[in-house]
Design an enzyme around this catalytic site. Structure first.
Site, PDB file in Angstrom:
ATOM      1  N   ARG A   1       2.461   2.503  -6.916  1.00 22.99           N
ATOM      2  CA  ARG A   1       1.848   1.807  -5.786  1.00 22.99           C
ATOM      3  C   ARG A   1       0.750   0.855  -6.213  1.00 22.99           C
ATOM      4  NH1 ARG A   1       3.141   4.408  -0.931  1.00 22.99           N
ATOM      5  NH2 ARG A   1       1.359   3.500   0.111  1.00 22.99           N
TER       6      ARG A   1
ATOM      7  N   TRP B   1      -4.226  -1.190  -6.227  1.00 19.32           N
ATOM      8  CA  TRP B   1      -3.609  -2.512  -6.333  1.00 19.32           C
ATOM      9  C   TRP B   1      -4.627  -3.442  -5.695  1.00 19.32           C
ATOM     10  CZ3 TRP B   1      -2.004  -6.326  -2.863  1.00 19.32           C
ATOM     11  CH2 TRP B   1      -1.189  -7.321  -3.403  1.00 19.32           C
TER      12      TRP B   1
ATOM     13  N   GLU C   1      17.691 -14.059  -6.215  1.00 22.67           N
ATOM     14  CA  GLU C   1      17.320 -12.767  -6.785  1.00 22.67           C
ATOM     15  C   GLU C   1      17.136 -12.881  -8.298  1.00 22.67           C
ATOM     16  OE1 GLU C   1      16.108 -10.198  -5.749  1.00 22.67           O
ATOM     17  OE2 GLU C   1      16.522  -8.626  -7.188  1.00 22.67           O
TER      18      GLU C   1
ATOM     19  N   GLU D   1       9.159 -11.967 -11.797  1.00 18.05           N
ATOM     20  CA  GLU D   1       8.420 -10.715 -11.647  1.00 18.05           C
ATOM     21  C   GLU D   1       8.087 -10.060 -12.973  1.00 18.05           C
ATOM     22  OE1 GLU D   1      11.073  -8.474  -8.968  1.00 18.05           O
ATOM     23  OE2 GLU D   1       9.343  -8.302  -7.670  1.00 18.05           O
TER      24      GLU D   1
ATOM     25  N   HIS E   1      18.999 -32.998  -4.624  1.00 17.10           N
ATOM     26  CA  HIS E   1      18.079 -33.529  -3.613  1.00 17.10           C
ATOM     27  C   HIS E   1      16.617 -33.359  -4.024  1.00 17.10           C
ATOM     28  CE1 HIS E   1      21.377 -34.335  -0.907  1.00 17.10           C
ATOM     29  NE2 HIS E   1      21.839 -33.105  -1.116  1.00 17.10           N
TER      30      HIS E   1
ATOM     31  N   LYS F   1       5.127  -1.272  -6.284  1.00 16.31           N
ATOM     32  CA  LYS F   1       6.465  -0.918  -5.785  1.00 16.31           C
ATOM     33  C   LYS F   1       6.499  -0.858  -4.262  1.00 16.31           C
ATOM     34  CE  LYS F   1      10.644   0.576  -6.738  1.00 16.31           C
ATOM     35  NZ  LYS F   1      11.487  -0.504  -7.235  1.00 16.31           N
TER      36      LYS F   1
HETATM   37  O1  M6R Z   1      10.152  -1.786  -0.378  1.00 17.48           O
HETATM   38  P1  M6R Z   1      10.701  -3.094   0.042  1.00 17.48           P
HETATM   39  O2  M6R Z   1      12.141  -3.237  -0.228  1.00 17.48           O
HETATM   40  O3  M6R Z   1      10.393  -3.408   1.488  1.00 17.48           O
HETATM   41  O4  M6R Z   1       9.940  -4.166  -0.826  1.00 17.48           O
HETATM   42  C1  M6R Z   1      10.036  -5.535  -0.558  1.00 17.48           C
HETATM   43  C2  M6R Z   1       9.493  -6.327  -1.715  1.00 17.48           C
HETATM   44  O5  M6R Z   1       8.147  -6.087  -1.893  1.00 17.48           O
HETATM   45  C3  M6R Z   1      10.240  -5.994  -3.011  1.00 17.48           C
HETATM   46  O6  M6R Z   1      11.602  -6.239  -2.883  1.00 17.48           O
HETATM   47  C4  M6R Z   1       9.705  -6.809  -4.183  1.00 17.48           C
HETATM   48  O7  M6R Z   1      10.100  -8.131  -4.055  1.00 17.48           O
HETATM   49  C5  M6R Z   1      10.162  -6.132  -5.482  1.00 17.48           C
HETATM   50  N1  M6R Z   1       9.136  -6.193  -6.438  1.00 17.48           N
HETATM   51  C6  M6R Z   1      11.431  -6.679  -5.978  1.00 17.48           C
HETATM   52  O8  M6R Z   1      11.710  -6.464  -7.305  1.00 17.48           O
END
Ligand code: M6R
Length: 634
Positions: free
Chosen positions: A27, A80, A509, A516, A532, A629
């Site tokens: 977290r 965080w 993605e 990330e 474009h 996370k």
């Molecule tokens: O827990 P969630 O799926 O709601 O989280 C959404 C985003 O914070 C999450 O997908 C974030 O982009 C991750 N770090 C992706 O790798």
């Protein structure tokens, strides 16, 4: 996003707090801290010890080893950073001016500036840049007022002070408070941030999320918004924000919180990428019947009434979950024929579209705790209820990997993606799980609405049934290809990802994964959009990764790739082997499958390339900088 743990019981608190924090480190890992209270045999007052360390939890563990944190009562926090840099002085717990009252908080106090100003005018000296620090000072002020008639310190006073302060806080919070004047009481409160009380034998452990309770208890009491609880060796007393006593029975955790290990893998992320073939097999076994004559094409997750009358779907999600939702929207529209729109949850809440009738709202969140998504769902539910009338009634579905999370308590319909605990902060296997869930939903809707022929339904189902057996080999193959390719990215600063149609979200993605964990600037575009504008970026040091899968847009994507090649860009193709894909400088081959299921394959090279580029740079793949996370602040 910040993890809280608090414990009161008959065992030393510090080891329990550290164990809980270890399980909540996903977290946030900017800093960590804890406070414990040791009772004294000579006085009714205890002694509060507060230890904090910048950086990962290991630093706090060393500090606790060195200095000790005695007592059976304590609070802990893993941070965080929101307000104030990751520095020790901004780490939680924060204390009042006496140093005897300590607070840990998750969330954001939105009115902290005005609160801080009024406290400063009263002479309070702040030592951190955080929004949280106002809380211990406010509680301390409230305690002074409550004790002005000479009342002795007791837990009821602490409870009342925290309750009064909670009414002054705007924004979201989950908090835990200790006061050395009452060494046998712990007060916790929550609003729009998760907090659960775990009931052990003669002890209680409160935490932001269920993994912290693993091995402690399976019996929980989740706090509801505005609630406040007093925990003591005698039990739990629960109140609403008006101070009215609440009675509620505890429940049992539905999921099994196993402790994740890396096995022989170097990182959790790599292990989780490999786990995808197993997750896919389980999903197929659970949701796709064998295909006996007359059998339904999918094990419908809900009764007919769920599907009946749905004319529109809107999906709210963030980050990777939003990319899965975009693939889902493509399937729901193009396969099942239902108009579907995907929104950034954070935008939807403040600028919702006009209400559409007979609409299903889906929230997608692997953690089940993302504040943007949860708040947007609440807002949508409220405005539909306000509008009244059956036409605009609120029907909500959550798609999550955490069936004990907030979203599961918030919405009436839930689909569990069943991907198992994901430790790596970068989502991989949960993304695949979300995609599969959307395939199941699209087949279910198409079948119920009779939008597709039986042949179409069975073809898609059969392709999905075959896909897990191809996945393991694909992962192994791309693990090797990506590992060999990664060193050529050692000086790369920009990467462009291209995809079209159902694979456009996979390009997004791919770019997000790379950003990330490797901190390389990357953007995903619909391949036709490159000319474009983004084409101006291209030169030989900017690799272009293009997803080209046979189908409606195959030739178009190949032409767009040619345009990049003509600008000297290094061209990497995610495409089947064949004469037409020889245009790519490097080919990351995927099997030639139907366009419908191609995202399930094209995402694998994306994940493994990002992984190996980051690992090759020696970066902390599982806990990348600045991320968490579970993002529980808006
Ligand atoms: O827990 P969630 O799926 O709601 O989280 C959404 C985003 O914070 C999450 O997908 C974030 O982009 C991750 N770090 C992706 O790798």
């Amino acid at each position: 996003m910040c993890g809280i743990v608090a414990v009161i019981g008959s065992r030393p608190a510090a080891p329990l707090l550290l164990e809980g924090l270890k399980r909540l480190e996903y977290r946030g890992y900017d800093s960590a801290g804890l406070a414990t209270i040791k009772s004294s045999s000579k006085s009714s007052k205890g002694f509060l010890r507060c230890l904090r360390a910048n950086g990962k939890l290991a630093n706090l563990m060393n500090l606790v080893d060195e200095k000790g944190a005695p007592g059976y009562l304590g609070i802990g926090h893993t941070r965080w950073a929101t307000h104030g840099k990751p520095e020790e002085r901004n780490a939680h717990p924060h204390r009042d001016s006496s140093g005897g009252l300590a607070v840990v908080q998750n969330g954001i106090v939105e009115n902290h500036i005005s609160l801080r100003k009024s406290l400063e005018e009263e002479g309070v000296h702040f030592v951190s840049d955080t929004d949280t620090e106002v809380i211990p000072h406010l509680i301390s002020r409230e305690l002074c007022l409550l004790r002005s008639d000479g009342q002795p310190a007791n837990s009821a006073l602490l409870l009342e002070a925290v309750r009064k302060v909670s009414l002054q806080l705007k924004g979201a919070y989950a908090l835990a408070v200790l006061w050395e004047e009452v060494p046998d009481a712990l007060v916790v409160a929550k609003k729009q941030a998760p907090l659960l009380i775990g009931l052990g034998e003669g002890e209680f452990l409160c935490a932001s999320d269920t993994p912290a309770l693993a091995g402690f208890t399976r019996t929980i009491l989740p706090l509801e918004d505005g609630e406040i609880a007093l925990l003591s060796p005698l039990g739990i007393e629960l109140f609403d924000s008006g101070g009215n006593r609440q009675q509620r029975s505890p429940s049992l955790l539905k999921s099994q919180e196993d402790e994740a290990t890396k096995r022989h893998f170097r990182h959790f992320m790599l292990k989780e990428i490999y786990e995808q073939s197993e997750i896919a097999s389980l999903w197929v076994d659970r949701h796709l019947p064998l295909g006996l004559p007359g059998e339904d094409p999918v094990a419908f997750p809900f009764r007919d009434s769920f599907y009946k009358g749905v004319e529109n779907i809107q999906i709210l999600a963030c980050g990777t979950s939003r990319h899965a939702a975009m693939v889902g929207a493509y399937l729901l529209e193009q396969f099942a024929g239902i108009p579907t729109t995907v929104f950034y949850a954070s935008e939807f809440r403040y600028a919702p579209p006009p209400l559409t009738p007979n609409t299903l709202t889906i929230g997608v969140t692997q953690s089940g705790e993302t504040a943007d998504t949860l708040s947007a769902l609440i807002m949508e539910d409220q405005r539909r209820k306000l509008h009244g009338g059956a036409l605009f009634a609120s029907k909500q579905l959550g798609i999550t990997n955490r069936i004990d999370s907030s979203i599961a308590r918030q919405v009436p319909y839930i689909l569990d993606i069943g991907a198992g605990l994901e430790v790596g902060v970068a989502a991989t296997k949960t993304f695949l799980g979300q995609l599969l869930t959307f395939y199941g939903l699209a087949i279910a809707f198409a079948s119920k609405r009779k939008n597709r022929s039986t042949h179409d339904l069975i073809t898609l189902r059969d392709e999905l049934r075959c896909f897990p057996s191809q996945l393991h080999a694909l992962i192994r193959q791309h693990d090797e290809i990506a590992a060999n390719l990664a060193p050529s990215f050692s000086d790369t600063q920009n990467v462009i990802f291209l995809g079209r149609g159902i694979n456009y979200p996979i390009a997004l993605e791919g770019a997000l994964k790379l950003k990330e964990i490797s901190y390389i600037h990357a953007e995903g575009y619909p391949a036709g959009e490159m000319k474009h504008g983004p084409i101006a970026m291209l030169e030989k040091y900017v690799p272009v990764i293009s997803i080209a899968t046979p189908g409606l847009v195959f030739e178009k994507v190949l032409s767009n790739a040619q345009e990049a090649k003509a600008r000297d860009a290094k061209l990497i193709g995610v495409a089947p082997e064949g004469p037409v894909t020889e245009i790519f400088d490097v080919l990351m081959p995927i099997p030639e499958v139907s366009e419908w299921i191609s995202p399930l394959f094209s995402v694998i090279p994306m994940q493994l390339l990002s992984y190996h580029i980051a690992a090759n740079r020696g970066l902390d793949v599982d806990q990348p900088r600045n991320l968490a996370k579970s993002v529980t602040v808006e």
